[in-house]
Design an enzyme around this catalytic site. Structure first.
Site, PDB file in Angstrom:
ATOM      1  N   MET A  97       0.843  -1.204   0.000  1.00 34.27           N
ATOM      2  CA  MET A  97       0.000   0.000   0.000  1.00 34.27           C
ATOM      3  C   MET A  97       0.872   1.246   0.000  1.00 34.27           C
ATOM      4  O   MET A  97       1.766   1.373   0.833  1.00 34.27           O
ATOM      5  CB  MET A  97      -0.893   0.020   1.237  1.00 34.27           C
ATOM      6  CG  MET A  97      -1.938  -1.062   1.272  1.00 34.27           C
ATOM      7  SD  MET A  97      -2.709  -1.161   2.911  1.00 34.27           S
ATOM      8  CE  MET A  97      -1.444  -2.079   3.793  1.00 34.27           C
ATOM      9  N   ILE A 155       1.964  -5.362   8.204  1.00 33.50           N
ATOM     10  CA  ILE A 155       3.365  -5.000   8.379  1.00 33.50           C
ATOM     11  C   ILE A 155       3.528  -3.495   8.240  1.00 33.50           C
ATOM     12  O   ILE A 155       3.125  -2.911   7.227  1.00 33.50           O
ATOM     13  CB  ILE A 155       4.256  -5.714   7.340  1.00 33.50           C
ATOM     14  CG1 ILE A 155       4.069  -7.230   7.444  1.00 33.50           C
ATOM     15  CG2 ILE A 155       5.723  -5.344   7.534  1.00 33.50           C
ATOM     16  CD1 ILE A 155       4.675  -7.983   6.280  1.00 33.50           C
ATOM     17  N   GLY A 185       1.325   4.060   5.105  1.00 33.09           N
ATOM     18  CA  GLY A 185       2.191   3.246   4.250  1.00 33.09           C
ATOM     19  C   GLY A 185       2.552   1.908   4.852  1.00 33.09           C
ATOM     20  O   GLY A 185       3.011   1.849   5.978  1.00 33.09           O
ATOM     21  N   SER A 186       2.350   0.822   4.118  1.00 36.52           N
ATOM     22  CA  SER A 186       2.566  -0.483   4.713  1.00 36.52           C
ATOM     23  C   SER A 186       2.336  -1.603   3.708  1.00 36.52           C
ATOM     24  O   SER A 186       2.224  -1.379   2.519  1.00 36.52           O
ATOM     25  CB  SER A 186       1.618  -0.654   5.905  1.00 36.52           C
ATOM     26  OG  SER A 186       0.305  -0.281   5.523  1.00 36.52           O
ATOM     27  N   ARG A 187       2.199  -2.837   4.242  1.00 32.87           N
ATOM     28  CA  ARG A 187       1.999  -4.006   3.407  1.00 32.87           C
ATOM     29  C   ARG A 187       1.281  -5.076   4.209  1.00 32.87           C
ATOM     30  O   ARG A 187       1.385  -5.124   5.444  1.00 32.87           O
ATOM     31  CB  ARG A 187       3.367  -4.477   2.936  1.00 32.87           C
ATOM     32  CG  ARG A 187       3.493  -5.904   2.520  1.00 32.87           C
ATOM     33  CD  ARG A 187       4.941  -6.196   2.155  1.00 32.87           C
ATOM     34  NE  ARG A 187       5.303  -7.548   2.500  1.00 32.87           N
ATOM     35  CZ  ARG A 187       6.552  -7.996   2.540  1.00 32.87           C
ATOM     36  NH1 ARG A 187       7.551  -7.171   2.269  1.00 32.87           N
ATOM     37  NH2 ARG A 187       6.813  -9.232   2.843  1.00 32.87           N
TER      38      ARG A 187
END
Length: 218
Positions: A97, A155, A185-187
């Protein structure tokens, strides 16, 4: 519609922007400087509003399918050894993301939460190979009576400083409903049974709660 995790930040940002507008109007008299600052402040407010938006999604409930838990781009599709919970091989699908994506996390399958754990950690960039094991993260496993157990891991990225996880052990959850939020912001990694049929490709854009990531391969 904005996510509840953003209400306090949106309110604080709005007050800050209004206060700055008033200060600029009273103490800066050059029109071009005023307009530049107002433009930047308005842009900042719009970015905050966009980040915490929570659009309604129409999830088609289906126990034979796994939906994407988040909006973003598919960056990993591979067979890996999952060593935290399953301790065996799984199919990993990861969605990255950007700060411009919706950051609501949704349950990829419906069923019972059988595992939920928070791990403090680093803030490596979300696409770093070691981010899944070293960054701040949460691991959740949902057991679906048809699909089996599906693990998803939130994450944190380089900008993310807080992961919100609503999943609690023994909760009965609905596919596509809110399971948490990751700020800035991440995943998210999905770990699926090896007999899953992957329905996405690398670099494909997906929508949380709607895009089909995988289905049971009979």
């Amino acid at each position: 519609m904005f996510h509840k995790e953003g209400h306090k930040i949106i309110f604080t940002t709005f007050i800050f922007v209004v206060a700055c507008f008033l200060l600029v109007d009273n103490f800066i008299h050059k029109v071009w400087i005023q307009n530049t600052i107002w433009f930047l402040l308005l842009g900042f407010l719009i970015l905050i509003l966009q980040f915490f938006r929570n659009p309604k999604r129409k999830t088609v409930l289906d126990d034979t399918q796994v939906v994407s838990p988040v909006d973003g781009k598919v960056v990993v599709i591979e067979e890996v050894f999952e060593k935290e919970y399953f301790k065996d091989k799984r199919l990993q699908v990861s969605v990255f993301m950007s700060p411009l994506n919706v950051h609501v996390t949704r349950y990829p399958v419906g069923g019972s939460v059988v595992f939920s754990k928070y791990h403090p950690g680093k803030y490596l960039v979300a696409w770093h190979p070691k981010a899944s094991e070293e960054n701040e993260r949460t691991t959740v496993v949902v057991e679906n009576p048809t699909y089996g157990k599906v693990l998803y891991r939130q994450i944190a990225g380089a900008l993310a400083k807080r992961i919100v996880n609503y999943a609690e052990i023994n909760n009965e959850v609905i596919q596509g409903s809110d399971s948490g939020f990751i700020k800035f912001g991440s995943r998210v990694d999905l770990f699926l049974p090896l007999n899953s049929k992957i329905k996405v490709k690398l670099n494909q854009k997906v929508s949380g709660g709607e895009s089909i990531i995988a289905e049971i391969n009979d």
